[in-house]
Each structure stands twice: as structure tokens, then as C-alpha cells.
Design an enzyme around this catalytic site. Structure first.
Site, PDB file in Angstrom:
ATOM      1  N   GLU A 175      58.117 136.615 -35.760  1.00  9.81           N
ATOM      2  CA  GLU A 175      59.438 136.067 -36.054  1.00  9.81           C
ATOM      3  C   GLU A 175      59.352 134.728 -36.772  1.00  9.81           C
ATOM      4  OE1 GLU A 175      61.911 136.371 -32.535  1.00  9.81           O
ATOM      5  OE2 GLU A 175      61.884 138.547 -32.676  1.00  9.81           O
ATOM      6  N   GLU A 191      59.206 133.789 -26.684  1.00 12.29           N
ATOM      7  CA  GLU A 191      59.921 132.982 -27.671  1.00 12.29           C
ATOM      8  C   GLU A 191      60.340 131.611 -27.126  1.00 12.29           C
ATOM      9  OE1 GLU A 191      63.232 135.308 -29.145  1.00 12.29           O
ATOM     10  OE2 GLU A 191      62.027 137.141 -29.042  1.00 12.29           O
TER      11      GLU A 191
HETATM   12  P1  PGA Z   1      61.916 142.946 -30.121  1.00 14.14           P
HETATM   13  O1  PGA Z   1      62.050 141.554 -29.377  1.00 14.14           O
HETATM   14  O2  PGA Z   1      62.805 142.976 -31.303  1.00 14.14           O
HETATM   15  O3  PGA Z   1      60.462 142.987 -30.433  1.00 14.14           O
HETATM   16  O4  PGA Z   1      62.293 143.993 -29.098  1.00 14.14           O
HETATM   17  C1  PGA Z   1      63.085 140.673 -29.497  1.00 14.14           C
HETATM   18  C2  PGA Z   1      63.572 140.235 -28.155  1.00 14.14           C
HETATM   19  O5  PGA Z   1      62.967 140.555 -27.110  1.00 14.14           O
HETATM   20  O6  PGA Z   1      64.584 139.580 -28.090  1.00 14.14           O
HETATM   21 ZN    ZN Z   2      64.596 139.516 -25.819  1.00 11.71          ZN
END
Ligand code: PGA
Ligand code: ZN
Length: 426
Positions: free
Chosen positions: A203, A162
Site C-alpha cells: 500500500e 497498517e
Molecule cells: P486487503 O487488506 O485489501 O489486503 O484485504 C486491507 C485491509 O485489511 O484493510
Molecule cells: Zn483491514
């Protein structure tokens, strides 16, 4: 008192089934909550119960969890006072009887826990943030908007999961959303002009075929500037490399980039990125099984950068306390379904704040239209929320709910700003 508890199967944002729960009270008040689901889960998360029947939903069915809602969990809470959240959550945990919530399922338990809180708020005719946070709940969180997706959330070669922008310089939450949207669209233009795909990941961020974090950060920096903002002052950068996903045999294995980094090299690499870009916060810069690396990086950059533990803490107060005692991270990510009940998630936020750690309220990569976490961010006053990009309704639903909350609070609303990312004891 709670008079009925109903579970059902609905779809999440990836098209997988998930649990939704309705809780009804004697006065007719109704609370409804849908449970999210992660893709890059921590090893010590509470267990999401899946049916595992390959002939249905590719094994991802939640029929057993839904059944547990209507049978054992309903029996544990019917007749109880919905206002006694702690007692109710303890009854849910006791009914399950396992430490990991694996018998009845953390997904089933969390649905009942959250729906009960929402029913209690409805009985008081109060919005959830106000019911849980009281009259002092008026701090709107800085949104960490995930505009480039990689890792387990996209099919591109990017190793980091991310890349986010945090409009810390905004005056209000609504302005932060405008800034994020403008940056998102600037980025889209730049990616198109460079011949990249502008399809989005889980996302809602773009998922271009970039190979290195630096390439992604450069695109994000340019998009911030082209939207008319100063990187660092108006808009900070935030990353979640989600390194537990590519830490193998003691090495950080960057398959997209084609590089392996030892824990010491990983610390140097992250510290270098934090120096080279206006990075305000990094989540899971080190893997859940690399506590030594976590301690090293925290000692090295923890005074100038927020380091948020996701997989390493799993929203679990006991794991967080171990981290606090041993110098791991300075912030905790809060995902209610990692631990299984609202009471436990709120206790983790309190424990963090008491120790000077910050807390970041968070969605999962598999979400629904449920907006409970928007209210929880305001209720806890944690000042930060991570809930995805400026596209996909499963993400924008949370931003839209926060816009409504800010409007409702009117003149008493306050936008958290950069201060929210600083350790409380600094
Ligand atoms: P996840 O990832 O909801 O796929 O576990 C989100 C994160 O790692 O913050
Ligand atoms: Zn995370």
C-alpha cells in the site's frame, strides 16, 4: 439503456490479473471500472473467482470471470436502464444465483455494477460523486494514510498490518495531502538515519524491519512532529492490526514480536496503546472469530476511539446489523468488492449511519488506477477514506481524484475533519 458489456483482463498493483469492464449505453455513454483485490481477506467476503490453473498466472487467472462478464452478466443487464442501479444489481445477483457470488464471481459482478453506474453518470454528464450523491455531496473525507506497512502487505516482521496518519486538523483535503506527504518524507529520513530500509509495501508505506507496534508508532509520532505538526491535534494516528491474520487456536500469535496474547490480554494491550498514543481509530483490533473480544474492547474504549470492523463485517449489511445489535465496533469499513454490488455497499453505509456507526470508504491492497472509491467517499458523505500511502500511483490516484473533486466543488466543498470519526449519536 445498456447496449454492450465487455470484460477484459488487466493488471492490478501487485502484477496479478484482475477484471475490467466497459458498459456502453444507447446514447454512446461509456462507463469503465476495474476491480480491486485483497490479500488479508475476511472469511465471509463475496467470492473472487480465480481460475486456479497453476500453469497460468500461478493459479490467479481471471479468464472465467472475464468470460462471465461478456456472457451471462451481459445477458442479464443488456436492455436495462443504467439509472436503475438497484434493479440492475438485483439482476446481476440473480444471474449468479449463489449467496456468496461464487458461480459467476464477485469480481465479475462488481465490475459490471460499477461500470454501469459510471455509464449512467456519463449519460447525465455528471461526475460520479454528484450523480450518486446529489447536489448535497460536498464533504471531502479525512484520508487515513498508511505510511508503515506490515502483516500480509510486507515481508518485514511487523505483526500489525497498517500504521496510518489522519491529518484531521487540515482546513482542506488538498492541505491534508500536503501534510501527509510531508510526514511521509520526514519518516523516510528518520528511517534512513536509523539504518532501516525505505522500500515500500503493497500500500506504498515503508516496510522497515521493526518488530513491535510501539517501535512503529514511535517512528510515526516523531515523523509527525518533525514535519511540524502536533500529534493528536493536527494529525491523529490510525492502525489496522488486521488481527484475523494472526488469531490462531484462540490466541493472538505475534510471531514477529515473539509474544502470544489471549483475547483478554489483547484487549488490555490495545486499550494500552490507545491510551499511550493519540490513536483516533483502530480497524480489526480483534479477530473476526473473536466476537467476545470485540464486545469487550468496544465496551472498554468505544466511547473514546473509533473501532472499525473490516473482516468482521465484510461490508455485509446483515453481518453489520448483528454487530450493531450485539455491541461489536462502532464503525464499518466499506470495500465494495467484499460484497459485490454498488447497491449493497451503499445500503451498508446507510445502515451504519442510521445506527450511529461511522463508515470508512476503503481500497484493497491490490488496486488499479481506477478511482471510483474517491467519488464514493464524497457521494456517501462518510467523511473518511483509507487508500494507502503517499507513494504508488494505485494509491495516489485516489488522492488526486479527491483533489480534483475539491477543486470542482470550489467554495461549497467542506473538509470533514475530526468530527467525521465521532459516532453520530455522541
Ligand atoms: P486487503 O487488506 O485489501 O489486503 O484485504 C486491507 C485491509 O485489511 O484493510
Ligand atoms: Zn483491514
Amino acid at each position: 439503456a445498456i447496449t454492450s458489456v465487455t470484460g477484459r483482463r488487466v493488471l492490478d498493483s501487485r502484477g496479478n490479473p484482475t477484471v475490467e469492464v466497459d458498459v456502453e449505453l444507447a446514447d454512446g455513454s461509456l462507463g469503465r471500472a476495474a476491480v480491486p483485490s485483497g490479500a488479508s481477506t475476511g472469511a465471509r467476503e463475496a467470492v473472487e473467482l480465480r481460475d486456479g490453473d497453476p500453469a497460468r498466472w500461478h493459479g490467479r487467472g481471471v479468464d472465467r470471470a472475464v468470460r462471465h462478464v461478456g456472457t451471462e452478466l451481459a445477458a442479464a443487464v443488456i436492455g436495462r436502464d443504467a439509472e436503475d442501479q438497484a434493479g440492475l444489481d438485483a439482476a446481476l445477483v440473480a444471474a449468479d444465483g449463489t449467496a456468496t457470488r461464487s458461480r459467476l464471481g464477485a469480481n465479475a459482478i462488481l465490475g459490471v455494477s460499477l461500470a454501469s453506474a459510471k455509464a449512467a453518470a456519463a449519460a447525465h454528464r455528471l461526475p460520479l460523486y454528484r450523480y450518486l450523491g446529489g447536489a448535497g455531496a460536498r464533504l471531502l473525507p479525512v484520508p487515513m494514510m498508511n505510511i508503515v506497512n506490515g502483516g500480509a502487505h510486507a515481508d518485514n516482521p511487523l505483526d500489525f498490518q497498517e500504521f496510518m496518519v489522519a491529518p484531521v486538523g487540515a482546513e482542506t483535503f488538498a492541505e491534508a495531502v500536503r501534510m501527509g506527504s510531508e510526514i511521509f518524507h520526514s519518516l523516510r529520513r528518520d528511517l534512513l538515519a536509523a539504518g532501516h530500509s525505505t522500500g515500500v509495501g503493497d500500500e506504498g508505506g515503508f516496510a522497515p524491519a521493526l518488530r513491535t507496534a510501539e517501535e512503529a508508532l514511535d517512528f510515526v509520532m516523531t515523523a509527525v512532529e518533525r514535519a511540524g505538526y502536533r500529534p493528536g491535534a493536527d494529525v491523529g494516528l490510525v492502525m489496522d492490526p488486521a488481527t484475523s491474520e494472526f488469531f490462531r487456536d484462540g490466541v493472538y500469535d505475534y510471531t514477529g514480536e515473539g509474544v502470544r496474547r489471549t483475547p483478554a490480554e489483547q484487549v488490555d494491550y490495545l486499550a494500552g496503546l490507545i491510551d499511550a498514543y493519540p490513536v483516533l481509530s483502530v480497524e480489526d483490533p480483534m479477530a473476526e472469530d473473536d466476537l467476545e473480544g470485540w464486545r469487550e474492547l468496544t465496551a472498554r474504549v468505544g466511547s473514546r476511539c473509533q473501532l472499525t470492523g473490516d473482516d468482521v463485517f465484510c461490508t455485509n449489511e446483515a453481518l453489520l446489523r448483528e454487530g450493531i445489535d450485539s455491541g461489536v465496533a462502532n464503525s464499518v469499513l466499506v470495500k465494495v468488492n467484499q460484497v459485490g454490488t454498488l447497491t449493497e455497499a451503499l445500503a451498508t453505509v446507510s445502515a451504519a449511519h442510521r445506527a450511529g456507526y461511522t463508515a470508512v470508504m476503503s481500497h484493497r491492497s491490490g488496486e488499479t488506477e481506477d478511482t471510483t472509491i474517491a467519488d464514493l467517499a464524497v457521494a456517501t458523505g462518510c467523511g473518511q477514506i483509507k487508500t494507502g500511502s503517499l507513494s504508488r500511483s494505485d494509491r495516489t490516484a485516489k488522492y488526486n481524484q479527491l483533489i480534483r473533486i475539491e477543486e470542482q466543488l470550489g467554495g461549497s466543498a467542506r473538509f470533514a475533519g475530526a468530527e467525521a470519526l465521532r459516532r453520530r449519536d455522541q
